[in-house]
Design a protein around this motif. Structure first.
Motif, PDB file in Angstrom:
ATOM      1  N   VAL A   1     155.608  82.604  76.471  1.00 40.58           N
ATOM      2  CA  VAL A   1     155.083  83.274  77.668  1.00 40.58           C
ATOM      3  C   VAL A   1     153.561  83.168  77.709  1.00 40.58           C
ATOM      4  CG1 VAL A   1     154.828  85.486  78.851  1.00 40.58           C
ATOM      5  CG2 VAL A   1     157.044  84.843  77.882  1.00 40.58           C
ATOM      6  N   ARG A   2     152.919  83.375  76.556  1.00 41.48           N
ATOM      7  CA  ARG A   2     151.450  83.275  76.509  1.00 41.48           C
ATOM      8  C   ARG A   2     150.991  81.876  76.896  1.00 41.48           C
ATOM      9  NH1 ARG A   2     147.680  81.403  73.065  1.00 41.48           N
ATOM     10  NH2 ARG A   2     149.242  80.868  71.477  1.00 41.48           N
ATOM     11  N   LEU A   3     151.634  80.849  76.356  1.00 40.62           N
ATOM     12  CA  LEU A   3     151.252  79.473  76.671  1.00 40.62           C
ATOM     13  C   LEU A   3     151.521  79.145  78.130  1.00 40.62           C
ATOM     14  CD1 LEU A   3     152.543  77.650  73.464  1.00 40.62           C
ATOM     15  CD2 LEU A   3     150.167  78.111  74.100  1.00 40.62           C
ATOM     16  N   PHE A   4     152.625  79.668  78.660  1.00 39.13           N
ATOM     17  CA  PHE A   4     152.952  79.431  80.069  1.00 39.13           C
ATOM     18  C   PHE A   4     151.878  80.018  80.983  1.00 39.13           C
ATOM     19  CE2 PHE A   4     154.917  81.033  84.001  1.00 39.13           C
ATOM     20  CZ  PHE A   4     155.356  79.834  84.557  1.00 39.13           C
ATOM     21  N   ILE A   5     151.475  81.246  80.699  1.00 41.76           N
ATOM     22  CA  ILE A   5     150.455  81.895  81.533  1.00 41.76           C
ATOM     23  C   ILE A   5     149.104  81.197  81.374  1.00 41.76           C
ATOM     24  CG2 ILE A   5     149.093  84.018  81.768  1.00 41.76           C
ATOM     25  CD1 ILE A   5     151.618  85.595  81.308  1.00 41.76           C
ATOM     26  N   ALA A   6     148.760  80.815  80.145  1.00 41.74           N
ATOM     27  CA  ALA A   6     147.470  80.161  79.901  1.00 41.74           C
ATOM     28  C   ALA A   6     147.377  78.809  80.607  1.00 41.74           C
ATOM     29  CB  ALA A   6     147.250  79.982  78.406  1.00 41.74           C
ATOM     30  N   ASN A   7     148.520  78.165  80.873  1.00 43.06           N
ATOM     31  CA  ASN A   7     148.506  76.851  81.500  1.00 43.06           C
ATOM     32  C   ASN A   7     148.781  76.877  82.999  1.00 43.06           C
ATOM     33  OD1 ASN A   7     148.256  74.591  79.310  1.00 43.06           O
ATOM     34  ND2 ASN A   7     149.593  76.125  78.400  1.00 43.06           N
ATOM     35  N   LEU A   8     148.905  78.071  83.562  1.00 42.01           N
ATOM     36  CA  LEU A   8     149.009  78.174  85.017  1.00 42.01           C
ATOM     37  C   LEU A   8     147.668  77.804  85.655  1.00 42.01           C
ATOM     38  CD1 LEU A   8     151.051  81.494  85.502  1.00 42.01           C
ATOM     39  CD2 LEU A   8     151.804  79.169  86.029  1.00 42.01           C
ATOM     40  N   PRO A   9     147.656  77.433  86.945  1.00 36.10           N
ATOM     41  CA  PRO A   9     146.389  77.100  87.605  1.00 36.10           C
ATOM     42  C   PRO A   9     145.356  78.215  87.474  1.00 36.10           C
ATOM     43  CG  PRO A   9     148.248  76.507  88.989  1.00 36.10           C
ATOM     44  CD  PRO A   9     148.813  77.256  87.838  1.00 36.10           C
ATOM     45  N   ASP A  10     144.100  77.818  87.271  1.00 34.57           N
ATOM     46  CA  ASP A  10     143.029  78.798  87.082  1.00 34.57           C
ATOM     47  C   ASP A  10     142.897  79.748  88.263  1.00 34.57           C
ATOM     48  OD1 ASP A  10     142.663  77.394  84.812  1.00 34.57           O
ATOM     49  OD2 ASP A  10     140.619  76.710  85.248  1.00 34.57           O
ATOM     50  N   ALA A  11     143.312  79.312  89.432  1.00 36.88           N
ATOM     51  CA  ALA A  11     143.200  80.159  90.622  1.00 36.88           C
ATOM     52  C   ALA A  11     144.066  81.410  90.507  1.00 36.88           C
ATOM     53  CB  ALA A  11     143.603  79.367  91.863  1.00 36.88           C
ATOM     54  N   TYR A  12     145.107  81.359  89.658  1.00 31.52           N
ATOM     55  CA  TYR A  12     146.010  82.503  89.510  1.00 31.52           C
ATOM     56  C   TYR A  12     145.704  83.346  88.277  1.00 31.52           C
ATOM     57  CZ  TYR A  12     148.796  80.157  93.065  1.00 31.52           C
ATOM     58  OH  TYR A  12     149.216  79.564  94.228  1.00 31.52           O
ATOM     59  N   THR A  13     145.424  82.688  87.169  1.00 28.85           N
ATOM     60  CA  THR A  13     145.255  83.435  85.914  1.00 28.85           C
ATOM     61  C   THR A  13     143.849  83.354  85.332  1.00 28.85           C
ATOM     62  OG1 THR A  13     145.955  81.539  84.577  1.00 28.85           O
ATOM     63  CG2 THR A  13     147.680  83.057  85.346  1.00 28.85           C
ATOM     64  N   GLY A  14     142.975  82.571  85.953  1.00 30.30           N
ATOM     65  CA  GLY A  14     141.617  82.452  85.436  1.00 30.30           C
ATOM     66  C   GLY A  14     141.479  81.536  84.241  1.00 30.30           C
TER      67      GLY A  14
END
Length: 329
Positions: free
Chosen positions: A141-154
Protein backbone atom coordinates in the motif's frame (compact mmCIF):
# COMPACT_ATOMS: atom_id res chain seq x y z
CA UNK A 1 -33.71 -30.61 46.56
CA UNK A 2 -30.01 -30.86 45.78
CA UNK A 3 -30.65 -29.77 42.20
CA UNK A 4 -32.61 -26.71 43.33
CA UNK A 5 -29.83 -25.82 45.80
CA UNK A 6 -27.22 -26.11 43.02
CA UNK A 7 -29.28 -23.90 40.69
CA UNK A 8 -29.72 -21.31 43.41
CA UNK A 9 -25.98 -21.32 44.18
CA UNK A 10 -25.16 -20.97 40.47
CA UNK A 11 -27.61 -18.08 40.07
CA UNK A 12 -26.18 -16.36 43.15
CA UNK A 13 -22.61 -16.75 41.91
CA UNK A 14 -23.54 -15.47 38.45
CA UNK A 15 -25.25 -12.42 39.94
CA UNK A 16 -22.18 -11.73 42.09
CA UNK A 17 -19.87 -12.02 39.07
CA UNK A 18 -22.04 -9.61 37.09
CA UNK A 19 -21.99 -7.16 39.98
CA UNK A 20 -18.18 -7.30 40.15
CA UNK A 21 -17.95 -6.87 36.38
CA UNK A 22 -20.18 -3.78 36.49
CA UNK A 23 -18.03 -2.31 39.27
CA UNK A 24 -14.84 -2.79 37.23
CA UNK A 25 -16.36 -1.18 34.16
CA UNK A 26 -17.70 1.77 36.14
CA UNK A 27 -14.32 2.39 37.74
CA UNK A 28 -12.58 2.19 34.34
CA UNK A 29 -15.18 4.51 32.80
CA UNK A 30 -14.69 6.97 35.65
CA UNK A 31 -10.91 6.98 35.16
CA UNK A 32 -11.29 7.44 31.40
CA UNK A 33 -13.75 10.32 31.93
CA UNK A 34 -11.29 11.99 34.31
CA UNK A 35 -8.46 11.57 31.77
CA UNK A 36 -10.55 13.13 29.00
CA UNK A 37 -11.57 16.02 31.27
CA UNK A 38 -7.97 16.76 32.28
CA UNK A 39 -6.68 16.65 28.70
CA UNK A 40 -9.55 18.88 27.56
CA UNK A 41 -8.16 21.63 29.81
CA UNK A 42 -4.63 21.53 28.38
CA UNK A 43 -5.13 24.08 25.54
CA UNK A 44 -6.75 26.44 28.05
CA UNK A 45 -3.80 26.46 30.46
CA UNK A 46 -0.82 25.90 28.15
CA UNK A 47 0.49 27.39 24.92
CA UNK A 48 2.24 24.13 24.02
CA UNK A 49 -0.18 21.21 23.85
CA UNK A 50 2.01 19.03 21.62
CA UNK A 51 2.90 16.54 24.37
CA UNK A 52 -0.76 16.06 25.30
CA UNK A 53 -1.74 15.74 21.63
CA UNK A 54 0.69 12.90 20.96
CA UNK A 55 -0.13 11.27 24.28
CA UNK A 56 -3.77 11.09 23.12
CA UNK A 57 -2.69 9.79 19.72
CA UNK A 58 -0.68 6.92 21.21
CA UNK A 59 -3.39 6.05 23.73
CA UNK A 60 -5.82 5.72 20.81
CA UNK A 61 -3.32 3.68 18.77
CA UNK A 62 -2.48 1.34 21.66
CA UNK A 63 -6.18 0.88 22.45
CA UNK A 64 -6.90 -0.01 18.83
CA UNK A 65 -4.02 -2.49 18.93
CA UNK A 66 -5.52 -3.94 22.11
CA UNK A 67 -8.71 -4.76 20.20
CA UNK A 68 -6.59 -6.73 17.72
CA UNK A 69 -4.31 -8.48 20.21
CA UNK A 70 -6.24 -8.55 23.47
CA UNK A 71 -9.67 -9.45 22.10
CA UNK A 72 -8.94 -11.40 18.91
CA UNK A 73 -5.41 -12.73 19.41
CA UNK A 74 -4.09 -11.20 16.15
CA UNK A 75 -0.82 -9.24 16.08
CA UNK A 76 -0.78 -7.14 12.87
CA UNK A 77 2.76 -6.00 12.09
CA UNK A 78 1.21 -3.96 9.28
CA UNK A 79 -1.04 -1.97 11.65
CA UNK A 80 0.57 1.24 10.34
CA UNK A 81 -1.30 0.82 7.04
CA UNK A 82 -4.52 2.09 8.63
CA UNK A 83 -2.77 5.10 10.13
CA UNK A 84 -1.07 5.94 6.85
CA UNK A 85 -4.14 5.49 4.68
CA UNK A 86 -6.11 7.69 7.08
CA UNK A 87 -3.52 10.45 6.80
CA UNK A 88 -3.46 10.27 3.00
CA UNK A 89 -7.24 10.09 2.67
CA UNK A 90 -7.50 13.28 4.70
CA UNK A 91 -4.79 15.00 2.68
CA UNK A 92 -6.20 14.01 -0.72
CA UNK A 93 -9.79 14.87 0.18
CA UNK A 94 -8.83 18.27 1.57
CA UNK A 95 -6.00 19.34 -0.73
CA UNK A 96 -6.93 17.67 -4.03
CA UNK A 97 -10.72 17.28 -3.90
CA UNK A 98 -11.32 20.51 -1.99
CA UNK A 99 -13.55 18.99 0.72
CA UNK A 100 -13.84 20.64 4.15
CA UNK A 101 -11.68 19.15 6.88
CA UNK A 102 -14.46 17.34 8.75
CA UNK A 103 -15.67 15.30 5.73
CA UNK A 104 -12.01 14.63 4.96
CA UNK A 105 -11.54 13.10 8.42
CA UNK A 106 -14.67 10.98 7.96
CA UNK A 107 -13.21 9.83 4.64
CA UNK A 108 -10.07 8.77 6.56
CA UNK A 109 -12.15 6.44 8.74
CA UNK A 110 -13.93 5.00 5.71
CA UNK A 111 -10.62 4.48 3.88
CA UNK A 112 -9.21 2.61 6.88
CA UNK A 113 -12.23 0.31 7.01
CA UNK A 114 -12.04 -0.26 3.25
CA UNK A 115 -8.40 -1.36 3.53
CA UNK A 116 -9.42 -3.62 6.42
CA UNK A 117 -12.07 -5.23 4.21
CA UNK A 118 -9.51 -5.80 1.46
CA UNK A 119 -7.18 -7.41 4.01
CA UNK A 120 -9.98 -9.50 5.56
CA UNK A 121 -8.98 -12.76 3.76
CA UNK A 122 -5.72 -12.71 5.73
CA UNK A 123 -7.72 -13.29 8.93
CA UNK A 124 -7.70 -16.98 7.99
CA UNK A 125 -4.01 -17.02 8.86
CA UNK A 126 -2.75 -17.45 12.41
CA UNK A 127 0.12 -16.25 14.55
CA UNK A 128 3.27 -14.92 12.96
CA UNK A 129 2.00 -15.78 9.44
CA UNK A 130 -0.79 -13.22 9.81
CA UNK A 131 1.65 -10.64 11.17
CA UNK A 132 4.12 -11.05 8.31
CA UNK A 133 1.44 -10.98 5.61
CA UNK A 134 -0.12 -7.84 7.11
CA UNK A 135 3.32 -6.19 7.10
CA UNK A 136 3.80 -7.14 3.46
CA UNK A 137 0.42 -5.71 2.50
CA UNK A 138 1.22 -2.48 4.36
CA UNK A 139 4.43 -2.19 2.33
CA UNK A 140 2.50 -2.74 -0.90
CA UNK A 141 0.00 0.00 0.00
CA UNK A 142 2.83 2.40 0.86
CA UNK A 143 4.58 1.76 -2.46
CA UNK A 144 1.30 2.09 -4.36
CA UNK A 145 0.56 5.48 -2.82
CA UNK A 146 4.15 6.70 -3.25
CA UNK A 147 3.99 5.88 -6.98
CA UNK A 148 0.68 7.58 -7.68
CA UNK A 149 0.85 10.82 -9.73
CA UNK A 150 2.31 13.73 -7.76
CA UNK A 151 -0.85 15.72 -8.42
CA UNK A 152 -2.73 13.38 -6.05
CA UNK A 153 -0.26 12.38 -3.36
CA UNK A 154 2.56 14.91 -3.69
CA UNK A 155 5.08 12.19 -4.52
CA UNK A 156 8.02 11.75 -2.17
CA UNK A 157 7.45 15.26 -0.78
CA UNK A 158 3.94 14.47 0.39
CA UNK A 159 1.07 16.93 0.79
CA UNK A 160 0.96 20.26 2.59
CA UNK A 161 -2.30 21.24 4.32
CA UNK A 162 -1.26 24.71 5.46
CA UNK A 163 -4.67 26.27 4.84
CA UNK A 164 -6.24 23.79 7.26
CA UNK A 165 -3.98 24.89 10.12
CA UNK A 166 -5.92 25.01 13.40
CA UNK A 167 -3.99 23.48 16.32
CA UNK A 168 -6.81 23.94 18.83
CA UNK A 169 -9.52 22.34 16.72
CA UNK A 170 -7.27 19.47 15.68
CA UNK A 171 -6.30 18.94 19.34
CA UNK A 172 -9.93 18.49 20.32
CA UNK A 173 -10.48 16.27 17.29
CA UNK A 174 -7.74 13.96 18.60
CA UNK A 175 -9.36 14.12 22.03
CA UNK A 176 -12.60 12.92 20.40
CA UNK A 177 -10.75 10.06 18.65
CA UNK A 178 -9.15 8.98 21.93
CA UNK A 179 -12.49 9.18 23.76
CA UNK A 180 -14.10 7.11 20.99
CA UNK A 181 -11.36 4.46 21.26
CA UNK A 182 -11.76 4.24 25.05
CA UNK A 183 -15.56 4.10 24.80
CA UNK A 184 -15.27 1.39 22.12
CA UNK A 185 -13.11 -0.88 24.28
CA UNK A 186 -15.40 -0.33 27.28
CA UNK A 187 -18.42 -1.27 25.18
CA UNK A 188 -16.59 -4.24 23.67
CA UNK A 189 -15.68 -5.63 27.09
CA UNK A 190 -19.36 -5.82 28.10
CA UNK A 191 -20.99 -6.56 24.75
CA UNK A 192 -22.03 -9.85 23.21
CA UNK A 193 -19.43 -9.24 20.50
CA UNK A 194 -16.70 -9.00 23.13
CA UNK A 195 -17.75 -12.27 24.76
CA UNK A 196 -17.77 -13.97 21.37
CA UNK A 197 -14.28 -12.63 20.61
CA UNK A 198 -12.93 -14.00 23.88
CA UNK A 199 -14.46 -17.38 23.13
CA UNK A 200 -12.88 -17.38 19.67
CA UNK A 201 -9.50 -16.33 21.08
CA UNK A 202 -9.59 -19.20 23.60
CA UNK A 203 -10.75 -21.86 21.10
CA UNK A 204 -12.08 -20.94 17.67
CA UNK A 205 -13.23 -24.50 16.98
CA UNK A 206 -15.25 -24.72 20.17
CA UNK A 207 -16.73 -21.27 19.53
CA UNK A 208 -17.89 -22.38 16.08
CA UNK A 209 -19.46 -25.51 17.59
CA UNK A 210 -21.69 -23.43 19.88
CA UNK A 211 -22.98 -21.36 16.96
CA UNK A 212 -20.63 -18.37 16.80
CA UNK A 213 -19.96 -17.18 13.25
CA UNK A 214 -16.18 -16.94 13.66
CA UNK A 215 -15.27 -15.13 10.38
CA UNK A 216 -18.03 -12.54 10.79
CA UNK A 217 -17.22 -11.80 14.44
CA UNK A 218 -13.52 -11.47 13.67
CA UNK A 219 -14.29 -9.12 10.79
CA UNK A 220 -16.35 -6.81 13.03
CA UNK A 221 -13.48 -6.48 15.50
CA UNK A 222 -10.99 -6.02 12.63
CA UNK A 223 -13.03 -3.15 11.17
CA UNK A 224 -13.28 -1.43 14.55
CA UNK A 225 -9.55 -1.87 15.13
CA UNK A 226 -8.86 -0.31 11.69
CA UNK A 227 -11.18 2.66 12.19
CA UNK A 228 -9.32 4.02 15.23
CA UNK A 229 -5.80 4.37 13.72
CA UNK A 230 -7.26 5.68 10.44
CA UNK A 231 -9.00 8.51 12.31
CA UNK A 232 -5.87 9.14 14.38
CA UNK A 233 -3.74 9.36 11.24
CA UNK A 234 -6.17 11.80 9.64
CA UNK A 235 -6.24 14.09 12.67
CA UNK A 236 -2.45 13.98 13.04
CA UNK A 237 -2.13 15.06 9.39
CA UNK A 238 -4.44 18.00 10.17
CA UNK A 239 -2.45 18.91 13.28
CA UNK A 240 0.95 18.91 11.55
CA UNK A 241 -0.40 20.09 8.16
CA UNK A 242 1.88 17.57 6.46
CA UNK A 243 1.28 14.12 4.97
CA UNK A 244 4.61 12.46 4.33
CA UNK A 245 4.89 8.93 2.86
CA UNK A 246 7.97 8.07 4.90
CA UNK A 247 6.42 9.00 8.25
CA UNK A 248 2.81 8.03 7.50
CA UNK A 249 3.84 4.40 6.85
CA UNK A 250 6.82 4.22 9.19
CA UNK A 251 7.25 0.86 10.91
CA UNK A 252 7.76 2.64 14.25
CA UNK A 253 4.06 3.51 14.27
CA UNK A 254 3.26 -0.18 14.57
CA UNK A 255 6.15 -0.82 16.94
CA UNK A 256 5.13 1.92 19.36
CA UNK A 257 1.49 0.83 19.31
CA UNK A 258 2.57 -2.69 20.27
CA UNK A 259 5.13 -1.61 22.88
CA UNK A 260 2.85 0.90 24.61
CA UNK A 261 -0.04 -1.56 24.70
CA UNK A 262 2.18 -4.42 25.87
CA UNK A 263 3.74 -2.23 28.58
CA UNK A 264 0.36 -1.94 30.28
CA UNK A 265 -1.00 -5.35 29.38
CA UNK A 266 -3.00 -6.51 26.37
CA UNK A 267 -6.37 -8.03 27.13
CA UNK A 268 -7.11 -5.53 29.88
CA UNK A 269 -9.05 -2.30 29.51
CA UNK A 270 -6.77 -0.04 31.53
CA UNK A 271 -3.50 -1.66 30.45
CA UNK A 272 -2.80 0.13 27.15
CA UNK A 273 -3.68 3.50 28.70
CA UNK A 274 -1.41 2.95 31.70
CA UNK A 275 1.39 1.61 29.50
CA UNK A 276 1.19 4.52 27.08
CA UNK A 277 1.19 7.17 29.81
CA UNK A 278 4.15 5.52 31.56
CA UNK A 279 6.37 4.81 28.54
CA UNK A 280 5.51 7.96 26.61
CA UNK A 281 6.27 10.02 29.72
CA UNK A 282 9.58 8.20 30.26
CA UNK A 283 10.48 8.66 26.59
CA UNK A 284 9.76 12.39 26.84
CA UNK A 285 11.92 12.80 29.96
CA UNK A 286 14.80 10.82 28.45
CA UNK A 287 14.63 12.83 25.22
CA UNK A 288 14.78 16.12 27.11
CA UNK A 289 17.68 15.17 29.40
CA UNK A 290 19.68 12.68 27.33
CA UNK A 291 18.92 13.35 23.64
CA UNK A 292 21.97 11.47 22.39
CA UNK A 293 21.17 8.39 24.48
CA UNK A 294 17.43 8.48 23.92
CA UNK A 295 16.99 5.21 22.01
CA UNK A 296 19.57 3.35 24.12
CA UNK A 297 17.98 4.27 27.45
CA UNK A 298 14.44 3.74 26.18
CA UNK A 299 15.46 0.33 24.84
CA UNK A 300 16.87 -0.62 28.26
CA UNK A 301 13.61 0.45 29.92
CA UNK A 302 11.59 -1.67 27.49
CA UNK A 303 13.87 -4.71 27.96
CA UNK A 304 13.58 -4.40 31.74
CA UNK A 305 9.83 -4.11 31.49
CA UNK A 306 9.53 -7.23 29.35
CA UNK A 307 11.88 -9.20 31.63
CA UNK A 308 10.32 -8.29 34.96
CA UNK A 309 6.73 -7.48 33.93
CA UNK A 310 6.10 -9.74 30.90
CA UNK A 311 2.33 -9.27 31.16
CA UNK A 312 2.64 -5.51 31.39
CA UNK A 313 2.07 -3.31 34.42
CA UNK A 314 -1.64 -4.03 34.83
CA UNK A 315 -1.45 -7.67 33.71
CA UNK A 316 1.39 -8.48 36.12
CA UNK A 317 -0.35 -6.65 38.96
CA UNK A 318 -3.48 -8.74 38.44
CA UNK A 319 -1.40 -11.92 38.32
CA UNK A 320 0.30 -11.27 41.66
CA UNK A 321 -2.70 -9.59 43.31
CA UNK A 322 -5.74 -11.48 41.95
CA UNK A 323 -8.00 -9.83 44.53
CA UNK A 324 -7.60 -6.58 42.58
CA UNK A 325 -9.60 -8.07 39.70
CA UNK A 326 -12.63 -6.82 41.57
CA UNK A 327 -11.57 -3.26 40.79
CA UNK A 328 -9.27 -3.36 37.75
CA UNK A 329 -10.64 -4.19 34.31
Amino acid sequence: MQSHASDAAYASQRQQDQSVDRLRIRLAAGLFAALVAVLALVPLVSDNATFAFYLMLWIAMATGMNICVGFTGYLPFGYVVFYGIGAYATGICYRVLGLPILPSLLAAGLAGMLIALLMAPTLRLKGVYFGIVSLGLATIVRLFIANLPDAYTGGSMGLILASANNPTHSFYAMLAVMAFALAAVLWLSRSRLGRQLRAIKDDAGAAACVGINVPRVRLKAWLLAALIPALAGGVEAWYTNVVDPEYAFHVLVTAKSIIYGMAGGFGTILGPVVGTIALFGIDHVIWERFPLLNLLLLGLVIIGLMLFLPRGVVGSLLKHKPQLRRYIA
